[in-house]
Design a protein around this motif. Structure first.
Motif, PDB file in Angstrom:
ATOM      1  N   ARG A  56       0.912  -1.305   0.177  1.00  0.00           N
ATOM      2  CA  ARG A  56      -0.029   0.213  -0.190  1.00  0.00           C
ATOM      3  C   ARG A  56       0.839   1.336  -0.051  1.00  0.00           C
ATOM      4  NH1 ARG A  56      -4.928   0.520   0.565  1.00  0.00           N
ATOM      5  NH2 ARG A  56      -4.954   2.376   1.711  1.00  0.00           N
ATOM      6  N   ILE A  57       1.493   1.425  -1.112  1.00  0.00           N
ATOM      7  CA  ILE A  57       2.276   2.654  -1.493  1.00  0.00           C
ATOM      8  C   ILE A  57       1.430   3.910  -1.581  1.00  0.00           C
ATOM      9  CG2 ILE A  57       4.330   3.323  -2.501  1.00  0.00           C
ATOM     10  CD1 ILE A  57       4.792   0.399  -3.316  1.00  0.00           C
ATOM     11  N   ALA A  58       1.816   4.961  -0.848  1.00  0.00           N
ATOM     12  CA  ALA A  58       1.047   6.282  -1.276  1.00  0.00           C
ATOM     13  C   ALA A  58       1.891   7.328  -1.794  1.00  0.00           C
ATOM     14  CB  ALA A  58       0.596   6.969   0.273  1.00  0.00           C
ATOM     15  N   LEU A  59       1.334   8.098  -2.514  1.00  0.00           N
ATOM     16  CA  LEU A  59       1.943   9.155  -3.149  1.00  0.00           C
ATOM     17  C   LEU A  59       1.775  10.587  -2.783  1.00  0.00           C
ATOM     18  CD1 LEU A  59       3.633  10.099  -5.905  1.00  0.00           C
ATOM     19  CD2 LEU A  59       1.753  10.107  -7.068  1.00  0.00           C
ATOM     20  N   LEU A  60       2.857  11.050  -2.293  1.00  0.00           N
ATOM     21  CA  LEU A  60       2.753  12.562  -2.085  1.00  0.00           C
ATOM     22  C   LEU A  60       3.311  13.634  -3.379  1.00  0.00           C
ATOM     23  CD1 LEU A  60       3.869  13.318   1.620  1.00  0.00           C
ATOM     24  CD2 LEU A  60       1.591  14.041   0.634  1.00  0.00           C
ATOM     25  N   ALA A  61       2.490  14.168  -3.977  1.00  0.00           N
ATOM     26  CA  ALA A  61       2.923  14.879  -5.149  1.00  0.00           C
ATOM     27  C   ALA A  61       2.763  16.427  -5.091  1.00  0.00           C
ATOM     28  CB  ALA A  61       1.974  14.378  -6.387  1.00  0.00           C
ATOM     29  N   SER A  62       3.453  16.831  -5.991  1.00  0.00           N
ATOM     30  CA  SER A  62       3.442  18.341  -6.167  1.00  0.00           C
ATOM     31  C   SER A  62       2.057  18.613  -7.005  1.00  0.00           C
ATOM     32  CB  SER A  62       4.765  18.983  -6.737  1.00  0.00           C
ATOM     33  OG  SER A  62       4.690  20.340  -6.640  1.00  0.00           O
ATOM     34  N   ALA A  63       1.933  19.968  -7.307  1.00  0.00           N
ATOM     35  CA  ALA A  63       0.628  20.552  -8.146  1.00  0.00           C
ATOM     36  C   ALA A  63       0.501  19.403  -9.451  1.00  0.00           C
ATOM     37  CB  ALA A  63       1.198  22.033  -8.244  1.00  0.00           C
ATOM     38  N   PRO A  64      -0.720  19.194  -9.579  1.00  0.00           N
ATOM     39  CA  PRO A  64      -1.002  18.144 -10.721  1.00  0.00           C
ATOM     40  C   PRO A  64      -0.684  18.708 -12.125  1.00  0.00           C
ATOM     41  CG  PRO A  64      -2.830  19.088  -9.786  1.00  0.00           C
ATOM     42  CD  PRO A  64      -1.866  19.608  -8.917  1.00  0.00           C
ATOM     43  N   GLN A  65      -0.592  20.184 -12.331  1.00  0.00           N
ATOM     44  CA  GLN A  65      -0.514  20.677 -13.922  1.00  0.00           C
ATOM     45  C   GLN A  65       1.212  20.727 -14.019  1.00  0.00           C
ATOM     46  OE1 GLN A  65      -1.487  22.594 -11.186  1.00  0.00           O
ATOM     47  NE2 GLN A  65      -0.526  24.505 -10.838  1.00  0.00           N
ATOM     48  N   LEU A  66       2.075  20.318 -13.121  1.00  0.00           N
ATOM     49  CA  LEU A  66       3.401  20.516 -13.150  1.00  0.00           C
ATOM     50  C   LEU A  66       3.737  19.136 -14.345  1.00  0.00           C
ATOM     51  CD1 LEU A  66       5.188  21.589 -10.019  1.00  0.00           C
ATOM     52  CD2 LEU A  66       4.985  22.948 -12.144  1.00  0.00           C
ATOM     53  N   SER A  67       4.749  19.374 -15.246  1.00  0.00           N
ATOM     54  CA  SER A  67       5.240  18.280 -15.952  1.00  0.00           C
ATOM     55  C   SER A  67       5.727  17.159 -15.095  1.00  0.00           C
ATOM     56  CB  SER A  67       6.260  18.877 -17.020  1.00  0.00           C
ATOM     57  OG  SER A  67       7.273  19.324 -16.200  1.00  0.00           O
ATOM     58  N   ILE A  68       6.497  17.681 -14.072  1.00  0.00           N
ATOM     59  CA  ILE A  68       7.553  16.612 -13.407  1.00  0.00           C
ATOM     60  C   ILE A  68       6.284  15.882 -12.346  1.00  0.00           C
ATOM     61  CG2 ILE A  68       9.501  17.866 -13.139  1.00  0.00           C
ATOM     62  CD1 ILE A  68       8.720  18.697 -10.295  1.00  0.00           C
ATOM     63  N   THR A  69       5.107  16.331 -12.034  1.00  0.00           N
ATOM     64  CA  THR A  69       4.212  15.776 -11.174  1.00  0.00           C
ATOM     65  C   THR A  69       3.528  14.620 -11.958  1.00  0.00           C
ATOM     66  OG1 THR A  69       3.583  17.721  -9.862  1.00  0.00           O
ATOM     67  CG2 THR A  69       2.107  15.736  -9.902  1.00  0.00           C
ATOM     68  N   ASN A  70       3.138  15.042 -13.272  1.00  0.00           N
ATOM     69  CA  ASN A  70       2.527  14.020 -14.244  1.00  0.00           C
ATOM     70  C   ASN A  70       3.377  12.831 -14.481  1.00  0.00           C
ATOM     71  OD1 ASN A  70      -0.269  15.170 -14.418  1.00  0.00           O
ATOM     72  ND2 ASN A  70       0.806  16.956 -15.272  1.00  0.00           N
ATOM     73  N   GLU A  71       4.644  13.220 -14.890  1.00  0.00           N
ATOM     74  CA  GLU A  71       5.600  12.332 -15.412  1.00  0.00           C
ATOM     75  C   GLU A  71       5.907  11.011 -14.027  1.00  0.00           C
ATOM     76  OE1 GLU A  71       8.802  14.770 -16.486  1.00  0.00           O
ATOM     77  OE2 GLU A  71       7.716  15.270 -18.126  1.00  0.00           O
ATOM     78  N   ARG A  72       6.250  11.955 -12.857  1.00  0.00           N
ATOM     79  CA  ARG A  72       6.371  10.948 -11.676  1.00  0.00           C
ATOM     80  C   ARG A  72       5.138  10.281 -11.233  1.00  0.00           C
ATOM     81  NH1 ARG A  72      10.160  15.461  -8.779  1.00  0.00           N
ATOM     82  NH2 ARG A  72      11.737  15.788 -10.368  1.00  0.00           N
ATOM     83  N   LEU A  73       3.915  10.739 -11.409  1.00  0.00           N
ATOM     84  CA  LEU A  73       2.821   9.950 -11.332  1.00  0.00           C
ATOM     85  C   LEU A  73       2.702   9.015 -12.081  1.00  0.00           C
ATOM     86  CD1 LEU A  73      -0.068   9.605  -9.955  1.00  0.00           C
ATOM     87  CD2 LEU A  73      -1.010  11.450 -11.721  1.00  0.00           C
ATOM     88  N   ALA A  74       3.129   9.060 -13.573  1.00  0.00           N
ATOM     89  CA  ALA A  74       3.158   7.985 -14.316  1.00  0.00           C
ATOM     90  C   ALA A  74       3.880   6.931 -13.989  1.00  0.00           C
ATOM     91  CB  ALA A  74       3.100   8.348 -15.840  1.00  0.00           C
ATOM     92  N   GLY A  75       5.197   7.235 -13.423  1.00  0.00           N
ATOM     93  CA  GLY A  75       6.186   6.092 -13.138  1.00  0.00           C
ATOM     94  C   GLY A  75       5.798   5.350 -12.157  1.00  0.00           C
ATOM     95  N   TYR A  76       4.919   6.040 -11.141  1.00  0.00           N
ATOM     96  CA  TYR A  76       4.444   5.337  -9.981  1.00  0.00           C
ATOM     97  C   TYR A  76       3.343   4.390 -10.236  1.00  0.00           C
ATOM     98  CZ  TYR A  76       1.102   5.321  -6.108  1.00  0.00           C
ATOM     99  OH  TYR A  76       0.319   4.982  -4.813  1.00  0.00           O
TER     100      TYR A  76
END
Length: 335
Positions: free
Chosen positions: A183-203
């Motif tokens: 059960r791995i949670a994700l604490l991410a930055s603002a959703p409109q940032l490129s890095i957020t979407n890319e890291r979410l995709a990798g997760y």
């Protein structure tokens, strides 16, 4: 080179004489209130600023480069700036650095201020709060060379350099799975940032690869990108208050990683052996308790590449129409 709007430009646009425009901007008594209102409104719309050095800079380079980053105290950005300066000074350019603290308003003000100081070009990593890029698009169309690094956008066609965020997130999340976390949670930055979407995709990719279902309830966004400690603390408490609380947390930002560790310490939270992984370029990340698995970006090299790209735009004798986006790999460290 980008040229700020001048009194002559305003005069031509409004079909007035330059002297009338000058007097209107100085609130001259001989100019009617209606004309003053028209001139001032137009001057604001084109971001006119009085510039006593404008004549001296006409058709010349200032040999200065503007750098806009979210936070100077962030280890990643300080390392990237070091890379920028290592090339810029060698090539005879000075740097003017400003930070936005992830504020849209500050970002717009800082960018426009740099443009009106006649910088030859701009290096920028976007604020987490910005969703409207018109102020950058307008400056770029008017001739200001702009290069994006780390936090990039699609709206402007130019050179860009960033990290392989998806691969980094995939490796970090996979490392947590390798420690028997499910059960791995994700604490991410603002959703409109490129890095957020890319890291979410990798997760998500890592979860899918290991046949672990993705749960939206385990994702929290920090819209201020870690610049607001309270926002991170509240997100962490929400995750840990979950009935079926996570056994690991993947943190998608350097600043959020540091804030998360601070929150755990400050609140005396019982993480129950929860494993943590995140992006971090901090020089003291190995000393953090609880320890974290971390993804390190090639910040110094990114800065060097970004400024080399910008100088190519500045010094080219002909317009450049073909652009490149460089993606740098990351390294995973497991303490």
């Amino acid at each position: 080179m980008y040229k700020p709007a001048t009194i002559k430009d305003i005069a031509a646009a409004l079909n007035l004489s330059p002297s009338t425009v000058s007097r209107a901007l100085r609130d001259g008594y001989e100019i009617s209130a209606e004309t003053k209102k028209t001139v001032v409104a137009y001057a604001q719309s084109v971001n006119y600023k009085s510039n006593p050095n404008a004549l001296g800079l006409k058709n010349k380079r200032s040999y200065s480069i503007g750098i806009v980053v979210p936070e100077l105290a962030n280890s990643f950005f300080s390392q990237a700036i070091a890379g920028i300066e290592s090339v810029a000074y060698e090539k005879g350019y000075h740097t003017i650095i400003s930070q936005t603290h992830d504020s849209t308003e500050r970002e717009s003000i800082n960018v426009n201020h740099l443009a009106n100081r006649s910088v030859d070009g701009l290096l920028i990593s976007m604020s987490s709060g910005t969703t409207d890029y018109d102020f950058l698009t307008r400056l770029n169309k008017n001739g200001l060379p702009i290069v994006f690094f780390d936090r990039i956008i699609d709206e402007i066609d130019t050179f860009k350099v960033t990290s392989d965020n998806q691969s980094g997130a995939f490796k970090a999340t996979g490392a947590l799975v390798g420690m028997d976390c499910r059960r791995i949670a994700l604490l991410a930055s603002a959703p409109q940032l490129s890095i957020t979407n890319e890291r979410l995709a990798g997760y998500k990719e890592a979860l899918s690869h290991h046949h672990i279902p993705f749960s939206e309830s385990l994702v929290r966004y920090c819209y201020k990108g870690g610049s607001d400690y309270q926002e991170v603390e509240d997100a962490l408490k929400e995750l840990l208050a979950n009935t079926d609380k996570p056994d690991a947390i993947f943190i998608g930002s350097d600043s959020i990683s540091i804030c998360c560790i601070r929150a755990i310490k400050n609140l005396g939270l019982d993480t129950g052996g929860i494993k943590i992984a995140g992006f971090s370029n901090s020089d003291v990340v190995d000393l953090l308790q609880p320890s974290i698995i971390y993804v390190r970006q090639r910040a110094f090299e990114m800065g060097k590449i970004a400024v080399e790209m910008l100088l190519k735009l500045i010094e080219s004798r002909y317009p450049i129409t073909e652009f490149e986006t460089r993606v740098l790999d990351t390294e995973l460290y497991c303490p």
